[in-house]
Write a protein that holds these residues in place. Structure first.
Motif, short mmCIF file in Angstrom:
data_model
loop_
_atom_site.label_atom_id
_atom_site.label_comp_id
_atom_site.label_asym_id
_atom_site.label_seq_id
_atom_site.Cartn_x
_atom_site.Cartn_y
_atom_site.Cartn_z
N TRP A 12 -4.18 4.21 4.06
CA TRP A 12 -4.46 2.77 4.07
C TRP A 12 -3.32 2.07 5.03
O TRP A 12 -2.09 2.36 4.52
CB TRP A 12 -4.69 2.07 2.83
N GLU B 31 -10.08 -4.04 6.90
CA GLU B 31 -9.05 -4.86 5.78
C GLU B 31 -8.83 -6.15 6.60
O GLU B 31 -8.53 -6.42 7.62
CB GLU B 31 -7.88 -4.02 5.88
N GLY C 166 -8.52 2.57 5.89
CA GLY C 166 -8.65 1.23 5.81
C GLY C 166 -7.88 0.74 6.65
O GLY C 166 -6.40 0.92 6.61
N THR D 269 0.79 -1.21 0.04
CA THR D 269 -0.18 -0.02 -0.04
C THR D 269 0.77 1.30 0.09
O THR D 269 0.33 2.32 0.21
CB THR D 269 -0.93 -0.04 1.04
N ILE E 169 -7.38 -5.66 -0.07
CA ILE E 169 -7.29 -4.33 -0.85
C ILE E 169 -7.47 -4.48 -2.47
O ILE E 169 -8.01 -3.43 -3.09
CB ILE E 169 -6.22 -3.55 -0.60
#
Length: 788
Positions: free
Chosen positions: A461, A509, A492, A162, A546
């Motif tokens: 995230w 998540e 997230g 990410t 994701i």
């Protein structure tokens, strides 16, 4: 997965029968040899958090439940092929996966932002809202209003990466027209910014340390920060076994200093360049330095090898002798600044100059300070002066090298159409005055002269930098609470972190243990690996990965087919990654072979002697600097025309909130925030038994504690003009007088008056970017401490 009675009973039975549904799941300790004798599986997985290393793990799984985490099961464990075993945090993964703080379903904010009040919603509503807000904000402000925040909770490569410009959501944003990026990191902003203007290379590889007789560590605590696997901590221990002596320069007697039985030099924080200059002064005065090497391999060591156009008395020698400012950098000058007695400085200069080979290594802690650019550039000068630059067992004075030339492929995120980037630490300015930010010295944005919009949309995230890990939490909170400025925040995460409470849409998540992935190692020492991360358990609650989320957002934005590019399943992407790895290594296994074996390892790398060819023939093998030599005098930095804060040569600059700041009359104690063994930054702060074994506490010297009537274990109030933290005291002589330390990463937990009661250091740190890198100065703080 929705929690069913059957699932609950499975988890409860496997975990000792003590699970209870009270505000989430609570799990007791399991007895692996208990009644359930059904066959279990041992599956490969890894620890994927941002410690800087990568550990090989295995998990025992039975009936869809993780029973225990096992360290690297490799049969061989030698220096040439060591096991990559986890630290205490990595061994706590099961407790983390099944933590009661797990996010369970999508939610939307219903109260004031940051209040932590949410309402459960469906995935459909959450995804529809995100897509509609993206469309609205793009139409109203353009793509310069979009930002993906710095986050390192998933930093192991593979699909679920990410980090910036990587992973599925980066692909979505690229197809959507792009977003403003960041450069630098919270870890090494100053280091990465000025490395090109001193050596343009890292140090020797860490396996070379076994060839050193003396190893001097500045601001390096690798037995904590790189404790797991086969990283710096492992190689320091091997060097100790081989007979090396260690010296540790640090305000704290760190775990590294204690474990290595190192000579501890308890320096005042932020004064390292004064210390280095005094060491260099002794070497010059006593003719202990390598004059020939400095003459042929450096720029700006003395007046004779300054670059053309440099003013007179602007060399390192002129600085040492006081020709530039009238102050010779003697040990007697440095002693009251650094807190190190003059005779000790002289003794250390003799030892460093006369012991060959000597490895001089810097960590990253000292460059997270007010003028963090300066020590990064100063230390390589000592490595060069002592004759250790480019030799076996010596080094360049930079960080030890990590060999990152081997990878199992990455998810193809594509190219960001917007090439603009801001300094990573300055995202609050982007919210408040983005349209005013320019490429000039105040902001140093890259890729354009200016930004066209303030930040209006943030994607955060797997990261806690939104609040917890950023400076001055109270200032940050106030900024984020105003949703007329930053209009929409998507968070997230796996847990309800302090940053998650500031989401407008909050998404649950999966952990890495609920998906399959292909993970690359970190390349320390003589081996590297690619690991198949098996799916150990089904996704808990309503958690999604994701890739699935990105696909759904792409569908709603109208380019789902382009996003998928013919990939119908997660496995399709994984197979492509393996094909990419095979292109770089003809021996790399097939996807099916890797999945079955769990691990592909290469042996025989490492043994890198940085700049060895440069040392031998500098004309034919120049460094990557502008001049091709060790740039003690940097023409680039000189061109910044800011000699007081960005000097052409490394200099000691007295810090704001440093040892000599008059503010010490009000806040007399300097405060740093060291890395805690029980956390990876803020990850694992909610793991109960790590908190029990390593409780959060303020380090304070016994003299300072006695002056305040504080005893070990007392609750204390730590405060400055930015905030208040309540925390137990750890009274110890392992920190120098006048200095305190609050281990960074504890989750911000305010009481009714807004004072933190969990020990979150960033309530007290200052938002003040460094002069050149615009990096974070989070170790530069003054505080007062009182018994609560």
């Amino acid at each position: 997965m929705i929690l069913t009675r059957r699932s609950f009973l499975k988890w409860s039975a496997a975990l000792g029968g003590s699970a209870a549904l009270v505000g989430g799941l609570k799990f007791g300790l399991e007895d692996v040899g208990a009644a359930n004798e059904r066959e279990s599986q041992i599956l490969s997985t890894c620890c994927y958090h941002n410690c800087g290393g990568r550990c090989i793990l295995n998990a025992e799984v039975r009936d869809g439940v993780i029973l225990r985490i096992l360290p690297d099961q490799s049969a061989e464990d030698s220096f040439d092929n060591p096991r990559a075993i986890p630290c205490v945090a990595g061994r706590a993964i099961k407790r983390w996966v099944y933590a009661p703080e797990r996010l369970k379903y999508p939610m939307k904010r219903v109260g004031t932002r940051g209040e932590g009040k949410f309402e459960r919603i469906s995935w459909e509503e959450a995804l529809d809202t995100i897509a509609s807000e993206m469309i609205r904000i793009k139409e109203e402000y353009g793509n310069d209003a979009f930002y993906c925040n710095y986050a390192t909770g998933q930093l192991a490569g593979g699909i679920d990466m990410t980090y910036k410009d990587l992973g599925p959501m980066s692909r979505v944003f690229h197809l959507f027209g792009g977003y403003v990026n960041f450069y630098g990191t919270y870890s090494d902003a100053c280091y990465s910014a000025v490395q090109p203007y001193i050596t343009a290379t890292d140090n020797n590889s860490d396996d070379d340390l076994v060839n050193s007789k003396l190893i001097v560590l500045f601001a390096d605590n690798s037995l904590v920060t790189r404790a797991g696997g086969k990283g710096g901590g492992y190689h320091y221990l091997k060097a100790k076994e081989a007979g090396a002596k260690f010296i540790v320069v640090d305000p704290r007697q760190s775990a590294t200093a204690v474990t290595l039985d190192a000579d501890w030099v308890p320096i005042n924080p932020g004064t390292d360049v004064a210390f280095i200059a005094a060491l260099a002064y002794v070497m010059v005065e006593e003719d202990l330095h390598d004059k020939e090497f400095m003459a042929t391999h450096s720029i700006g060591f003395d007046e004779s090898n300054l670059p053309e156009g440099a003013p007179s008395n602007s060399s390192w020698m002129a600085y040492l002798k006081g020709d530039a400012d009238g102050t010779p950098k003697t040990p007697e000058w440095a002693a009251p600044i650094t807190g190190i007695p003059a005779d000790r400085i002289i003794q250390l200069a003799h030892e460093m100059a006369n012991t060959k080979p000597c490895a001089i290594i810097q960590g990253l802690g000292w460059q997270r300070r007010a003028y963090g650019e300066q020590p990064v550039r100063a230390l390589p000068v000592l490595a060069a002066m002592t004759g250790n630059f480019g030799i076996k067992g010596g080094g360049t004075g930079m960080r030890y090298r990590i060999n990152l030339g081997f990878a199992g492929g990455y998810f193809p995120a594509g190219i960001n159409p917007i090439q603009k980037s801001i300094p990573v630490f300055m995202w609050p300015d982007y919210i408040e005055r983005g349209k005013e930010m320019t490429s000039g010295p105040k902001d140093r944005i890259k890729g354009a002269e200016k930004l066209e919009a303030n930040m209006k949309f943030m994607w955060n995230w797997a990261g806690n930098t939104l609040v917890n890990q950023h400076s001055d939490i109270n200032r940050t909170k106030k900024l984020l609470e105003d949703d007329s400025k930053l209009e929409f925040i998507v968070v997230g995460d796996v847990m309800m972190t302090p940053s998650a409470k500031f989401a407008d849409i909050l998404l649950p998540e999966t952990t890495h243990y609920e998906i399959e992935d292909v993970i690359s190692g970190k390349g320390e020492g003589k081996t590297d690996f690619v690991l198949f991360n098996h799916k150990l358990i089904e996704p808990m609650y309503e958690c999604k990965n994701i890739l699935w989320i990105a696909e759904q957002v792409a569908d709603r934005l109208g380019f789902g087919d382009e996003f998928r590019d013919g990939h119908e399943t997660r496995e399709d992407w994984l197979k492509d990654m393996v094909v990419a790895a095979q292109e770089g290594d003809e021996d790399f296994p097939t996807y099916e072979e890797l999945k079955k074996a769990g691990l592909y390892k290469i042996i025989g790398q490492g043994s890198v002697i940085a700049a060895a060819d440069f040392r031998e023939v500098p004309e034919s093998n120049p460094l990557g600097t502008e001049t091709g030599k060790i740039e003690i005098y940097s023409p680039h930095l000189a061109a910044q025309n800011d000699p007081n804060e960005i000097p052409a040569i490394p200099k000691y600059i007295p810090e704001w909130e440093g040892v000599s700041d008059p503010l010490r009359e009000i806040y007399p104690l300097m405060m740093v925030g060291h890395h805690a063994v029980q956390r990876i930054h803020s990850t694992y702060d909610n793991v109960d038994y790590l908190q029990e074994v390593h409780p959060q506490a303020l380090w304070i010297n016994s003299w300072d504690a006695a002056d305040r009537g504080i005893k070990n274990g007392d609750e204390v109030k730590v405060f400055n003009e930015r905030g208040v933290v309540y925390i137990p005291a750890k009274v110890t002589n392992r920190i120098r007088p006048g200095v305190t330390s609050v281990p960074q990463g504890a989750w911000y937990t305010p009481d009714e008056e807004g004072n933190d009661i969990r020990g979150s250091v960033n309530v007290l740190t200052k938002y003040h970017p460094t002069p050149y890198a615009k990096g974070n100065p989070q170790h530069t703080n003054l505080v007062q401490v009182e018994k609560a």
